[in-house]
Design a protein around this motif. Structure first.
Motif, PDB file in Angstrom:
ATOM      1  N   ASN A  72       5.255   8.877 -17.071  1.00 20.05           N
ATOM      2  CA  ASN A  72       3.830   8.535 -17.021  1.00 20.05           C
ATOM      3  C   ASN A  72       3.651   7.060 -16.642  1.00 20.05           C
ATOM      4  N   ARG A  73       4.428   6.190 -17.253  1.00 18.47           N
ATOM      5  CA  ARG A  73       4.336   4.751 -16.964  1.00 18.47           C
ATOM      6  C   ARG A  73       4.759   4.457 -15.524  1.00 18.47           C
ATOM      7  N   HIS A  74       5.781   5.186 -15.068  1.00 19.64           N
ATOM      8  CA  HIS A  74       6.242   5.012 -13.690  1.00 19.64           C
ATOM      9  C   HIS A  74       5.122   5.382 -12.709  1.00 19.64           C
ATOM     10  N   ILE A  75       4.413   6.483 -13.005  1.00 14.52           N
ATOM     11  CA  ILE A  75       3.310   6.917 -12.134  1.00 14.52           C
ATOM     12  C   ILE A  75       2.204   5.855 -12.114  1.00 14.52           C
ATOM     13  N   GLU A  76       1.914   5.296 -13.290  1.00 15.11           N
ATOM     14  CA  GLU A  76       0.892   4.245 -13.355  1.00 15.11           C
ATOM     15  C   GLU A  76       1.291   3.039 -12.503  1.00 15.11           C
ATOM     16  N   GLU A  77       2.574   2.730 -12.504  1.00 10.22           N
ATOM     17  CA  GLU A  77       3.053   1.608 -11.691  1.00 10.22           C
ATOM     18  C   GLU A  77       2.920   1.917 -10.204  1.00 10.22           C
ATOM     19  N   LEU A  78       3.248   3.163  -9.828  1.00  7.22           N
ATOM     20  CA  LEU A  78       3.132   3.562  -8.419  1.00  7.22           C
ATOM     21  C   LEU A  78       1.704   3.379  -7.926  1.00  7.22           C
ATOM     22  N   LYS A  79       0.750   3.683  -8.814  1.00  4.23           N
ATOM     23  CA  LYS A  79      -0.659   3.585  -8.418  1.00  4.23           C
ATOM     24  C   LYS A  79      -1.090   2.153  -8.157  1.00  4.23           C
ATOM     25  N   CYS A  80      -0.363   1.201  -8.709  1.00  3.82           N
ATOM     26  CA  CYS A  80      -0.741  -0.206  -8.542  1.00  3.82           C
ATOM     27  C   CYS A  80      -0.244  -0.783  -7.231  1.00  3.82           C
ATOM     28  N   SER A  81       0.504   0.000  -6.443  1.00  3.90           N
ATOM     29  CA  SER A  81       1.176  -0.597  -5.289  1.00  3.90           C
ATOM     30  C   SER A  81       0.214  -1.191  -4.277  1.00  3.90           C
ATOM     31  N   TYR A  82      -1.015  -0.679  -4.239  1.00  2.66           N
ATOM     32  CA  TYR A  82      -1.951  -1.244  -3.262  1.00  2.66           C
ATOM     33  C   TYR A  82      -2.305  -2.690  -3.576  1.00  2.66           C
ATOM     34  N   LEU A  83      -2.300  -3.025  -4.854  1.00  4.75           N
ATOM     35  CA  LEU A  83      -2.643  -4.393  -5.257  1.00  4.75           C
ATOM     36  C   LEU A  83      -1.692  -5.411  -4.626  1.00  4.75           C
ATOM     37  N   ASP A  84      -0.431  -5.021  -4.468  1.00  5.62           N
ATOM     38  CA  ASP A  84       0.535  -5.919  -3.835  1.00  5.62           C
ATOM     39  C   ASP A  84       0.150  -6.183  -2.391  1.00  5.62           C
ATOM     40  N   VAL A  85      -0.219  -5.107  -1.701  1.00  8.32           N
ATOM     41  CA  VAL A  85      -0.585  -5.239  -0.294  1.00  8.32           C
ATOM     42  C   VAL A  85      -1.731  -6.225  -0.174  1.00  8.32           C
ATOM     43  N   LYS A  86      -2.685  -6.067  -1.039  1.00  8.32           N
ATOM     44  CA  LYS A  86      -3.868  -6.895  -0.984  1.00  8.32           C
ATOM     45  C   LYS A  86      -3.517  -8.377  -1.157  1.00  8.32           C
ATOM     46  N   SER A  87      -2.695  -8.649  -2.155  1.00  8.15           N
ATOM     47  CA  SER A  87      -2.416 -10.056  -2.408  1.00  8.15           C
ATOM     48  C   SER A  87      -1.591 -10.667  -1.275  1.00  8.15           C
ATOM     49  N   SER A 144       2.103  -5.042   8.283  1.00  7.81           N
ATOM     50  CA  SER A 144       1.036  -4.225   7.668  1.00  7.81           C
ATOM     51  C   SER A 144       1.441  -2.757   7.658  1.00  7.81           C
ATOM     52  N   LEU A 145       1.997  -2.326   8.779  1.00  3.01           N
ATOM     53  CA  LEU A 145       2.390  -0.927   8.908  1.00  3.01           C
ATOM     54  C   LEU A 145       3.387  -0.545   7.814  1.00  3.01           C
ATOM     55  N   GLU A 146       4.387  -1.405   7.617  1.00  5.59           N
ATOM     56  CA  GLU A 146       5.391  -1.137   6.586  1.00  5.59           C
ATOM     57  C   GLU A 146       4.776  -1.086   5.201  1.00  5.59           C
ATOM     58  N   ARG A 147       3.896  -2.033   4.942  1.00  5.03           N
ATOM     59  CA  ARG A 147       3.285  -2.078   3.606  1.00  5.03           C
ATOM     60  C   ARG A 147       2.438  -0.838   3.348  1.00  5.03           C
ATOM     61  N   PHE A 148       1.648  -0.440   4.347  1.00  4.06           N
ATOM     62  CA  PHE A 148       0.804   0.738   4.130  1.00  4.06           C
ATOM     63  C   PHE A 148       1.634   2.010   4.043  1.00  4.06           C
ATOM     64  N   GLU A 149       2.752   2.021   4.759  1.00  2.00           N
ATOM     65  CA  GLU A 149       3.650   3.177   4.633  1.00  2.00           C
ATOM     66  C   GLU A 149       4.198   3.287   3.223  1.00  2.00           C
ATOM     67  N   SER A 150       4.557   2.135   2.668  1.00  5.29           N
ATOM     68  CA  SER A 150       5.133   2.211   1.316  1.00  5.29           C
ATOM     69  C   SER A 150       4.045   2.535   0.292  1.00  5.29           C
ATOM     70  N   VAL A 151       2.803   2.106   0.554  1.00  2.00           N
ATOM     71  CA  VAL A 151       1.696   2.486  -0.340  1.00  2.00           C
ATOM     72  C   VAL A 151       1.495   4.002  -0.300  1.00  2.00           C
ATOM     73  N   GLU A 236      -3.038   8.237   5.673  1.00  2.00           N
ATOM     74  CA  GLU A 236      -2.132   8.736   6.703  1.00  2.00           C
ATOM     75  C   GLU A 236      -2.735   8.521   8.093  1.00  2.00           C
ATOM     76  N   LYS A 237      -4.035   8.779   8.207  1.00  2.00           N
ATOM     77  CA  LYS A 237      -4.708   8.561   9.495  1.00  2.00           C
ATOM     78  C   LYS A 237      -4.669   7.080   9.862  1.00  2.00           C
ATOM     79  N   PHE A 238      -4.885   6.236   8.865  1.00  2.00           N
ATOM     80  CA  PHE A 238      -4.899   4.790   9.109  1.00  2.00           C
ATOM     81  C   PHE A 238      -3.525   4.312   9.582  1.00  2.00           C
ATOM     82  N   ILE A 239      -2.476   4.846   8.982  1.00  2.00           N
ATOM     83  CA  ILE A 239      -1.115   4.472   9.369  1.00  2.00           C
ATOM     84  C   ILE A 239      -0.841   4.902  10.813  1.00  2.00           C
TER      85      ILE A 239
END
Ligand code: ZN
Length: 326
Positions: A72-87, A144-151, A236-239
């Motif tokens: 559950n905690r791992h899933i919560e962490e996965l959901k935060c990955s967009y915040l990294d892209v933003k910063s 950007s492409l790499e980051r959005f792919e990993s998100v 996916e469309k954006f990527i």
């Protein structure tokens, strides 16, 4: 005759009043019984959840609840990955942590919701509703492409993880259901899950980034708004859109295959739904969360191509970090 016509509604009212007065007593009795049952049940469930028998049961599945909570905690962490892209991309973030000692995850999630608001002209706002990606303030380069792919990769794993986690939790509870009173199973499933020590699974989709194009007239009398949520489909469309632009620029990595849900499933199938590191498979553990890993990480120049992708279970993938593991 007239007097007769007038008295008909009166008769009806009297009849209704009578019916109500006849019914009041049974309704009262039923309400009283329901109330009494509710009270007795509350006391019973309180005693049950605090009993030694329940504590013993809880301890007997501790290993499994811990495993579920870890996922559950791992899933919560996965959901935060967009915040990294933003910063990385913008240098600043609106993330506010208002937590106090009375920490509530719900409040935390509200703050995590990433929202980019772009104030623009009325015509841009209108155009953006037709072709939003064109107006995103995101550099169309490999980075950007790499980051959005990993998100996308992380969000897909999070969505899949939620379903697997619930199935795993239900399986654990099913296995001990014979030692739980039926009345508790029927009336207090949620309370039971909580008391057994399972963390609540958050099914909200608040973590998807939202882009808003907004126009407000100088006088403030008219305004337009166009919102686009980068959920899995749009992401996916954006990527795909970004990759076309990168390819157009003629870079080598522009020729790469893209991380799509189709490609992810293809890799899992190729690897027989088995972790390439520890050998665990969905055959042995049906609710195992499998993730797709770049053998040579994107950050070290690896690309998203079939020969650079492998299936790992979420635990191995997490402990791997950005190391190269074949
Ligand atoms: Zn593994």
């Amino acid at each position: 005759m007239k007097a007769m016509a007038l008295s008909i509604p009166l008769i009806i009212i009297i009849l209704i009043m009578r019916a109500i007065s006849v019914l009041i007593v049974p309704i009262g009795v039923v309400l009283l019984l329901v109330g009494a049952f509710y009270l007795i049940y509350q006391v019973y469930s309180f005693i049950y959840f605090n009993s030694q028998k329940f504590k013993k049961l809880k301890n007997s599945i501790q290993e499994y609840t811990d495993k579920c909570n870890e996922l559950n905690r791992h899933i919560e962490e996965l959901k935060c990955s967009y915040l990294d892209v933003k910063s990385y991309d913008y240098g600043e973030s609106n993330f506010k942590d208002n937590s106090n000692y009375n920490f509530k995850r719900k409040e935390w999630d509200k703050n995590k919701k990433s929202q980019e608001i772009h104030n623009c002209s009325a015509s841009v706002c209108k155009n953006a509703s037709n072709q939003p990606f064109k107006y995103f303030n995101i550099k169309s380069n490999e980075e950007s492409l790499e980051r959005f792919e990993s998100v996308l990769n992380n969000f897909l794993a999070a969505e899949q993880g939620k379903i697997l986690l619930m199935a795993e939790r239900d399986m654990v509870i099913d296995n001990i259901s014979f030692s739980i009173p039926m009345i508790i199973m029927g009336f207090s499933k949620k309370k039971l899950i909580e008391n057994l020590g399972f963390e609540t699974i958050d099914f909200s989709n608040f973590h998807y980034p939202v882009y808003t194009f907004q126009y407000i007239s100088p006088g403030g009398n008219s305004s337009n708004k166009c919102e686009i949520t980068l959920e899995l489909d749009n992401l996916e469309k954006f990527i795909n859109y970004l990759s076309e632009l990168v390819k157009f620029r003629g870079t080598i990595a522009g020729q790469r295959a893209l991380m799509t849900s189709k490609l992810r499933e293809k890799i899992k199938l190729r690897d027989s739904h088995m972790c390439k590191n520890c050998g665990l498979s969905t055959e042995k553990e049906p609710n195992l969360l499998l993730e797709i890993d770049h053998i040579i990480p994107l950050s070290k120049g690896g690309i998203t191509s079939e020969d650079n992708l492998q299936t790992l279970c979420w635990k191995c993938n997490r402990s791997k970090g950005s190391k190269i593991m074949i």
